[in-house]
Design a protein around this motif. Structure first.
Motif, PDB file in Angstrom:
ATOM      1  N   PHE A   1       5.524  -8.127 -10.083  1.00 20.95           N
ATOM      2  CA  PHE A   1       5.578  -7.066  -9.071  1.00 20.95           C
ATOM      3  C   PHE A   1       4.374  -7.093  -8.139  1.00 20.95           C
ATOM      4  O   PHE A   1       4.435  -6.564  -7.029  1.00 20.95           O
ATOM      5  N   TYR A   2       3.274  -7.722  -8.546  1.00 20.54           N
ATOM      6  CA  TYR A   2       2.139  -7.844  -7.615  1.00 20.54           C
ATOM      7  C   TYR A   2       2.540  -8.644  -6.373  1.00 20.54           C
ATOM      8  O   TYR A   2       2.093  -8.353  -5.264  1.00 20.54           O
ATOM      9  N   PHE A   3       3.382  -9.649  -6.584  1.00 17.02           N
ATOM     10  CA  PHE A   3       3.794 -10.458  -5.427  1.00 17.02           C
ATOM     11  C   PHE A   3       4.617  -9.630  -4.455  1.00 17.02           C
ATOM     12  O   PHE A   3       4.481  -9.764  -3.241  1.00 17.02           O
ATOM     13  N   SER A   4       5.477  -8.750  -4.998  1.00 17.40           N
ATOM     14  CA  SER A   4       6.252  -7.894  -4.095  1.00 17.40           C
ATOM     15  C   SER A   4       5.307  -6.983  -3.337  1.00 17.40           C
ATOM     16  O   SER A   4       5.522  -6.678  -2.166  1.00 17.40           O
ATOM     17  N   MET A   5       4.240  -6.529  -4.025  1.00 12.31           N
ATOM     18  CA  MET A   5       3.328  -5.601  -3.363  1.00 12.31           C
ATOM     19  C   MET A   5       2.614  -6.249  -2.186  1.00 12.31           C
ATOM     20  O   MET A   5       2.451  -5.627  -1.140  1.00 12.31           O
ATOM     21  N   ILE A   6       2.174  -7.511  -2.380  1.00  8.90           N
ATOM     22  CA  ILE A   6       1.430  -8.099  -1.256  1.00  8.90           C
ATOM     23  C   ILE A   6       2.360  -8.627  -0.164  1.00  8.90           C
ATOM     24  O   ILE A   6       1.896  -9.108   0.858  1.00  8.90           O
ATOM     25  N   ALA A   7       3.660  -8.527  -0.395  1.00  2.56           N
ATOM     26  CA  ALA A   7       4.584  -8.832   0.696  1.00  2.56           C
ATOM     27  C   ALA A   7       4.663  -7.664   1.665  1.00  2.56           C
ATOM     28  O   ALA A   7       5.308  -7.732   2.712  1.00  2.56           O
ATOM     29  N   THR A   8       4.015  -6.552   1.319  1.00  2.00           N
ATOM     30  CA  THR A   8       3.920  -5.377   2.193  1.00  2.00           C
ATOM     31  C   THR A   8       2.529  -5.405   2.822  1.00  2.00           C
ATOM     32  O   THR A   8       1.771  -6.337   2.586  1.00  2.00           O
ATOM     33  N   PRO A   9       2.164  -4.394   3.599  1.00  2.00           N
ATOM     34  CA  PRO A   9       0.806  -4.424   4.171  1.00  2.00           C
ATOM     35  C   PRO A   9      -0.325  -4.372   3.131  1.00  2.00           C
ATOM     36  O   PRO A   9      -1.486  -4.470   3.495  1.00  2.00           O
ATOM     37  N   LEU A  10      -0.011  -4.216   1.829  1.00  2.26           N
ATOM     38  CA  LEU A  10      -1.082  -4.139   0.829  1.00  2.26           C
ATOM     39  C   LEU A  10      -1.778  -5.488   0.662  1.00  2.26           C
ATOM     40  O   LEU A  10      -1.132  -6.524   0.646  1.00  2.26           O
ATOM     41  N   ARG A  11      -3.120  -5.425   0.499  1.00  2.00           N
ATOM     42  CA  ARG A  11      -3.874  -6.643   0.202  1.00  2.00           C
ATOM     43  C   ARG A  11      -4.050  -6.743  -1.314  1.00  2.00           C
ATOM     44  O   ARG A  11      -3.925  -5.735  -2.025  1.00  2.00           O
ATOM     45  N   PRO A  12      -4.375  -7.930  -1.854  1.00  2.00           N
ATOM     46  CA  PRO A  12      -4.603  -8.036  -3.297  1.00  2.00           C
ATOM     47  C   PRO A  12      -5.649  -7.028  -3.786  1.00  2.00           C
ATOM     48  O   PRO A  12      -5.505  -6.472  -4.886  1.00  2.00           O
ATOM     49  N   ALA A  13      -6.684  -6.782  -2.973  1.00  2.00           N
ATOM     50  CA  ALA A  13      -7.697  -5.806  -3.388  1.00  2.00           C
ATOM     51  C   ALA A  13      -7.058  -4.432  -3.588  1.00  2.00           C
ATOM     52  O   ALA A  13      -7.339  -3.741  -4.580  1.00  2.00           O
ATOM     53  N   ASP A  14      -6.167  -4.034  -2.662  1.00  2.00           N
ATOM     54  CA  ASP A  14      -5.497  -2.734  -2.802  1.00  2.00           C
ATOM     55  C   ASP A  14      -4.681  -2.690  -4.084  1.00  2.00           C
ATOM     56  O   ASP A  14      -4.638  -1.679  -4.789  1.00  2.00           O
ATOM     57  N   VAL A  15      -4.019  -3.797  -4.378  1.00  2.00           N
ATOM     58  CA  VAL A  15      -3.190  -3.863  -5.578  1.00  2.00           C
ATOM     59  C   VAL A  15      -4.070  -3.644  -6.815  1.00  2.00           C
ATOM     60  O   VAL A  15      -3.728  -2.874  -7.714  1.00  2.00           O
ATOM     61  N   MET A  16      -5.240  -4.301  -6.844  1.00  2.00           N
ATOM     62  CA  MET A  16      -6.127  -4.150  -7.992  1.00  2.00           C
ATOM     63  C   MET A  16      -6.672  -2.732  -8.085  1.00  2.00           C
ATOM     64  O   MET A  16      -6.722  -2.139  -9.155  1.00  2.00           O
ATOM     65  N   TYR A  17      -7.056  -2.131  -6.935  1.00  2.00           N
ATOM     66  CA  TYR A  17      -7.540  -0.747  -6.972  1.00  2.00           C
ATOM     67  C   TYR A  17      -6.446   0.178  -7.485  1.00  2.00           C
ATOM     68  O   TYR A  17      -6.706   1.115  -8.240  1.00  2.00           O
ATOM     69  N   GLY A  18      -5.214  -0.083  -7.063  1.00  2.00           N
ATOM     70  CA  GLY A  18      -4.100   0.747  -7.526  1.00  2.00           C
ATOM     71  C   GLY A  18      -3.929   0.648  -9.025  1.00  2.00           C
ATOM     72  O   GLY A  18      -3.770   1.649  -9.725  1.00  2.00           O
ATOM     73  N   GLN A  19      -4.011  -0.598  -9.533  1.00  2.00           N
ATOM     74  CA  GLN A  19      -3.895  -0.822 -10.976  1.00  2.00           C
ATOM     75  C   GLN A  19      -5.008  -0.062 -11.714  1.00  2.00           C
ATOM     76  O   GLN A  19      -4.765   0.633 -12.695  1.00  2.00           O
ATOM     77  N   LEU A  20      -6.237  -0.189 -11.229  1.00  2.00           N
ATOM     78  CA  LEU A  20      -7.368   0.470 -11.897  1.00  2.00           C
ATOM     79  C   LEU A  20      -7.240   1.992 -11.820  1.00  2.00           C
ATOM     80  O   LEU A  20      -7.587   2.705 -12.767  1.00  2.00           O
ATOM     81  N   ALA A  21      -6.717   2.477 -10.676  1.00  2.00           N
ATOM     82  CA  ALA A  21      -6.543   3.923 -10.556  1.00  2.00           C
ATOM     83  C   ALA A  21      -5.523   4.419 -11.583  1.00  2.00           C
ATOM     84  O   ALA A  21      -5.685   5.494 -12.177  1.00  2.00           O
ATOM     85  N   PHE A  22      -4.496   3.614 -11.827  1.00  2.00           N
ATOM     86  CA  PHE A  22      -3.507   4.016 -12.830  1.00  2.00           C
ATOM     87  C   PHE A  22      -4.137   4.034 -14.227  1.00  2.00           C
ATOM     88  O   PHE A  22      -3.875   4.930 -15.025  1.00  2.00           O
ATOM     89  N   VAL A  23      -4.989   3.031 -14.517  1.00  2.00           N
ATOM     90  CA  VAL A  23      -5.694   3.020 -15.806  1.00  2.00           C
ATOM     91  C   VAL A  23      -6.516   4.303 -15.938  1.00  2.00           C
ATOM     92  O   VAL A  23      -6.497   4.968 -16.978  1.00  2.00           O
ATOM     93  N   ALA A  24      -7.217   4.664 -14.861  1.00  2.00           N
ATOM     94  CA  ALA A  24      -8.038   5.875 -14.894  1.00  2.00           C
ATOM     95  C   ALA A  24      -7.184   7.103 -15.194  1.00  2.00           C
ATOM     96  O   ALA A  24      -7.568   7.964 -15.999  1.00  2.00           O
ATOM     97  N   PHE A  25      -6.004   7.140 -14.579  1.00  2.00           N
ATOM     98  CA  PHE A  25      -5.100   8.273 -14.819  1.00  2.00           C
ATOM     99  C   PHE A  25      -4.686   8.345 -16.289  1.00  2.00           C
ATOM    100  O   PHE A  25      -4.697   9.412 -16.912  1.00  2.00           O
ATOM    101  N   ARG A  26      -4.353   7.190 -16.871  1.00  2.00           N
ATOM    102  CA  ARG A  26      -3.935   7.156 -18.275  1.00  2.00           C
ATOM    103  C   ARG A  26      -5.082   7.571 -19.199  1.00  2.00           C
ATOM    104  O   ARG A  26      -4.891   8.322 -20.153  1.00  2.00           O
ATOM    105  N   VAL A  27      -6.276   7.070 -18.922  1.00  2.00           N
ATOM    106  CA  VAL A  27      -7.435   7.413 -19.745  1.00  2.00           C
ATOM    107  C   VAL A  27      -7.695   8.916 -19.672  1.00  2.00           C
ATOM    108  O   VAL A  27      -7.892   9.581 -20.692  1.00  2.00           O
ATOM    109  N   LEU A  28      -7.665   9.430 -18.468  1.00  2.00           N
ATOM    110  CA  LEU A  28      -7.990  10.834 -18.265  1.00  2.00           C
ATOM    111  C   LEU A  28      -6.994  11.758 -18.955  1.00  2.00           C
ATOM    112  O   LEU A  28      -7.393  12.679 -19.679  1.00  2.00           O
ATOM    113  N   THR A  29      -5.697  11.506 -18.766  1.00  2.00           N
ATOM    114  CA  THR A  29      -4.714  12.404 -19.380  1.00  2.00           C
ATOM    115  C   THR A  29      -4.819  12.362 -20.896  1.00  2.00           C
ATOM    116  O   THR A  29      -4.763  13.391 -21.565  1.00  2.00           O
ATOM    117  N   THR A  30      -4.998  11.149 -21.459  1.00  2.00           N
ATOM    118  CA  THR A  30      -5.104  11.046 -22.912  1.00  2.00           C
ATOM    119  C   THR A  30      -6.331  11.791 -23.420  1.00  2.00           C
ATOM    120  O   THR A  30      -6.259  12.547 -24.399  1.00  2.00           O
TER     121      THR A  30
END
Lengths: 267, 260
Positions: B96-125
């Motif tokens: 799915f990362y490949f689909s993401m960078i087929a949009t205006p997202l850059r790989p850096a944005d994809v990684m920040y998004g992934q890390l933000a999701f990790v932060a969300f999971r850590v925080l809620t738990t």
């Protein structure tokens, strides 16, 4: 005669062909031996952490019969039993589910003269061989740390294999009922509480009546009781009950597993 | 600016969809297991530690001793779990990362998004876990609630470098190594269950290297209200460095993997 027996008996009496599956797994793992070897470290880390660290906080323990032992000697056999359980369960659930559903390994195997019972015995034998390697190394570490108190500990390795047999059989039977990876949450849901509460970290006498009874009927408790008695040398006849419990659980699991495999794959 | 906001909004939308489909599967591992640990070790084993009266814990109960440590360890485990298979999956299996960078997202944005999701999971738990700890009486003082931001930082300090490794792996057998030689030893030897001063010298020094130890120390000092500002800053800086350097390597690794 043999053919007649297989038709009459509920469990087929041919054990031999499972060895092909063992050989196949051996060949596969030869390529990822690092993963194989690393499996040994996990229980040893637990043993060191609790044996060196927590033991100093807890001090000595008095068993039900009045024997006083160090906390590390109390916990170590429980770690041995738990790691036998974890290894067997992992092999018999995740690995088998993957082979069944994704690798379609058994479909391929059953297209050969192998039968579902061969697949079940083969997988369980492999899980037991692998588990026996880890358990043997663990017992050597226990010896090195001075945590073995009796010659009965010679039976600790067969004991660990028996625990592995019980959980591999049961795990395999359950795997045949699983629909997706989400169902594996239930595996963790049963093994994790057993690991934490089966008299692993403190004696079963700590629990109040009803909970104690609940703990005592879990299979891991049977294994812990068995291993602890053997390594501390507090052996009695009740160990036979523990051993029978585990043997029955493994046999029943394997029987169900081979029946289900046949149903799922030989339709 | 509006492009950044728009990209961010799309990522939130994506991860919210993912979480809506997968949250049930994470209930046991993220909420129930830490609680069981708390009960088995803190309360069950704790009664033996407290009864032994060794005084090694400086007059607090064993439950209060391990609660901040368990909180930080839980953050670590959740974070690593969300940074291994999901990241390699985004590259290799579901792609799915490949689909993401087929949009205006850059790989850096994809990684920040992934890390933000990790932060969300850590925080809620950790919010849920911290509430339960408080109810059980595991917080020595109300300052222990500050263990939450510390746990989040521990999670990110582990997630970023693990993502960096995951972007460089060919298959998942490396994850078994990360868990067996990284996460589990860190969990067991970072002072969560006993003071690391009890360890042999050279293992003690290994423990000081682990980000988890810094997180456990910090959140325990907060809970006991024994914070020394200079030490605390040191702990924070060390964790921040792991997060910062890890993120840089993760972005670089993902960029190379997706655009080559």
């Amino acid at each position: 005669m043999a053919t007649l027996a297989t038709r009459v008996l509920p469990v087929p009496v041919r054990f031999g062909n499972g060895r092909h599956l063992v050989e196949r797994n051996f060949l596969v793992y030869r390529r990822s031996w690092v993963v194989f070897v690393s499996g040994f470290f996990e229980p040893v880390f637990y043993l060191l952490s609790i044996g060196i660290g927590v033991a100093q906080l807890v001090g000595d323990f008095t068993l039900a019969d009045g024997t006083v032992i160090g906390y590390a000697a109390f916990v170590a056999p429980a770690m041995l039993a738990s790691s036998a359980m974890n290894g067997a369960v992992f092999d018999a659930t995740y690995n088998i589910f993957f082979r069944m559903k994704y690798a379609k390994l058994y479909d391929a195997m059953l297209a050969t003269p192998l039968r579902p019972w061969d697949v079940a015995t083969g997988e369980v034998t492999w899980a037991l061989l692998r588990g026996a390697c880890y358990s043997a190394m663990f017992i050597v570490v226990m010896l090195g740390m001075g945590l073995v108190e009796s010659w009965w500990a010679l039976l600790a390795l067969p004991g660990a294999v028996l625990i592995g047999f019980a959980f591999a059989g049961a795990g395999m039977a359950l795997t045949t009922f699983m629909r997706s990876w989400q169902d594996f949450e239930f595996v963790q849901l049963t093994t994790m509480p057993m690991f934490l509460f089966s008299a692993t970290f403190y004696p079963v006498e700590t629990y109040p009546g009803a909970i104690r009874w609940l703990v005592e009927i879990t299979p891991l408790y049977q294994g812990v009781a068995l291993e602890r008695a053997l390594t501390t040398g507090t052996v009695s006849w009740t160990l036979l009950i523990n051993a029978l419990y585990l043997a029955a659980m493994g046999t029943a699991g394997m029987y169900v597993a081979s029946r289900r495999l046949g149903k799922l794959l030989l339709k | 600016m509006s492009v950044v906001l728009e990209n961010g909004r799309r990522q939130v939308d994506y991860w919210a969809t993912v979480y809506k489909r997968t949250w049930k599967g994470s209930l046991v591992s993220s909420f129930l297991l830490p609680l069981l640990y708390l009960a088995a070790m803190g309360i069950g084993l704790g009664s033996f530690v407290d009864g032994n009266g060794s005084g090694a814990l400086g007059g607090i109960s064993y439950l209060q001793f391990i609660a901040p440590g368990l909180l930080a360890s839980t953050a670590l485990q959740i974070a690593v779990g969300e940074s291994t298979y999901p990241v390699l999956g985004g590259i290799k299996w579901q792609k799915f990362y490949f689909s993401m960078i087929a949009t205006p997202l850059r790989p850096a944005d994809v990684m920040y998004g992934q890390l933000a999701f990790v932060a969300f999971r850590v925080l809620t738990t950790c919010v849920v876990f911290l509430l339960v700890i408080a109810v059980f009486g595991g917080l020595a003082t109300p300052w222990g609630l500050l263990g939450l931001p510390v746990a989040l930082l521990v999670g990110m300090a582990a997630a970023a470098p693990v993502c960096a490794v995951a972007t460089r792996l060919d298959n998942d057998s490396g994850f078994a190594m990360i868990f067996r030689f990284g996460v589990i030893p860190a969990f067991l030897f970072s002072g969560a269950f006993f003071p690391v001063s009890q360890l042999p010298n050279w293992i003690e020094w290994l423990a000081y290297l682990s980000p988890l130890w810094h997180g456990v120390e910090l959140s325990r000092d907060l809970s006991l209200n024994t914070v020394d500002p200079l030490t605390a800053l040191g702990n924070l800086a060390y964790l921040a460095a792991w997060f910062g350097v890890g993120t840089w390597f993760a972005v670089r690794g993902l960029t190379r993997r997706l655009i080559s």
